[in-house]
Design an enzyme around this catalytic site. Sequence first.
Site, PDB file in Angstrom:
ATOM      1  N   CYS A  32      -2.394   9.209   2.324  1.00  0.00           N
ATOM      2  CA  CYS A  32      -2.176   8.739   0.950  1.00  0.00           C
ATOM      3  C   CYS A  32      -3.415   8.954   0.096  1.00  0.00           C
ATOM      4  O   CYS A  32      -3.305   9.120  -1.123  1.00  0.00           O
ATOM      5  CB  CYS A  32      -1.736   7.278   0.947  1.00  0.00           C
ATOM      6  N   GLU A  89       0.882  -1.175   0.000  1.00  0.00           N
ATOM      7  CA  GLU A  89       0.000   0.000   0.000  1.00  0.00           C
ATOM      8  C   GLU A  89       0.916   1.220   0.000  1.00  0.00           C
ATOM      9  O   GLU A  89       1.524   1.557   1.018  1.00  0.00           O
ATOM     10  CB  GLU A  89      -0.904  -0.012   1.236  1.00  0.00           C
TER      11      GLU A  89
END
Length: 463
Positions: free
Chosen positions: A265, A231
């Site tokens: 993010c 990720e």
Amino acid sequence: MAYATINPYTGETVATFPDATDAEVRTALDKAHAAFLRWRQTSFAERGGILQNAADILRRDSDAYARLLTLEMGKLLTEAKAEVELSARIFEYYVRNAETLLKPEKLPVLDPAEGDAVLVHEPLGVLLAIEPWNFPYYQIARILAPQLSAGNTLLLKHASNVPQSAAAFEALMREAGLPEGAFRNLYATRDQINLIINDPRVHGVALTGSEAAGAVVASEAGKALKKSTMELGGADAFVVLADADMRKTVDWAVFGRHWNGGQVCVSSKRMIVVDEVYDAFLDGYRKGVAKLVAGDPFDPRTTLAPLSSQKAADDIKEQIRKAVGHGAKAEEVGPPVPNRGAFVQPTLLTELAESNPARYWEFFGPVSMLFRARDEDDAVRIANDSPFGLGGSVFTADPAHGFEVAQRISTGMVFVNHPTKVEADLPFGGIRRSGYGRELLGLGLKEFVNHKLIDVVDIEAPF
């Protein structure tokens, strides 16, 4: 590795912690494997009971857990409390759903002679989780809860600036009743990370972090033939169509870019607005950003947190300088941020030509890139013109049309009339340079299990 708690608001070094010794790492591996051999035999009820205990403890001591997050990485105290609650909800999701999600699956066969084919989902063993600092508890919970539910055990290498948060989560699980060795925090060095990945008892690695870190860890895992999930970064598009409710859209844009100090993010980093409403959006957005109040993250009046460290602040200021050097226009917005603390003045970047490399960067802080799109098709083109593919959003008065536009955006997640967000019951993950694999729900639960076929066949041999 220099594990230390440094208050991002005051710059004070609160505590330092020594790196793990090689002996500690070897012992942790031994205990994690021994714990796995026992843990894999436990019932879903026993696993769920421990996870529920953890959720209950998090809620009982929410203030204490939250204050530690604010101290170590600087997030607003209100956001820290929300993270504690989110982590508790993730535990509860698997308490309620893990057994059903991992239920053996009877496969439809083309010919009855193929037998009774069943797919069972079995744990692999010890896993390594490498996690970042921006959501210290949530990042642990979203890998730990599903993998403990599946029967795996876990070693944690957390970010070096949140050592107390990492230790607190280990203590939490111990208090919840998790057996010794089933989850261990290690202040590991880079060499020790490689040692762990290459240990034959370790069967996978999950990393959330930068592209650079992901490339190194994925390469090491690949050489060892170990499963990995990554990720990584993101530069989410916030697409505004001509019929969007401008007040709501601006409010969500300000929040979507600046929550957690802009260090997310999936925060809304690229505002892509169709031409006919671009000026109205820019005017409203500028005014909304200017209302943010930078200050002590423990103060409830503060709405803009410092960045996680002075280095993080210095790095993003350098990114802004480079973007301007390549032709972008930078506009600082709002009252001056405090001189004390790791603050960055909220900044709007415009006139980012396609030749400007900054157009394709991730700005991990209160910096907004704004793009004027000719029309809807151009907005989609700009949204997809990115090396990243994590999340994104579409704002429109017509949700059905928003769904159609969302289908054209090439990312792992798209939200209509809301910035990309994280929830206990929604999957998380991206494509391209945002990584691979999924976390949460059944997708995350099954990333590190053996999907084993058992086929019972009762026919005569052909000879």
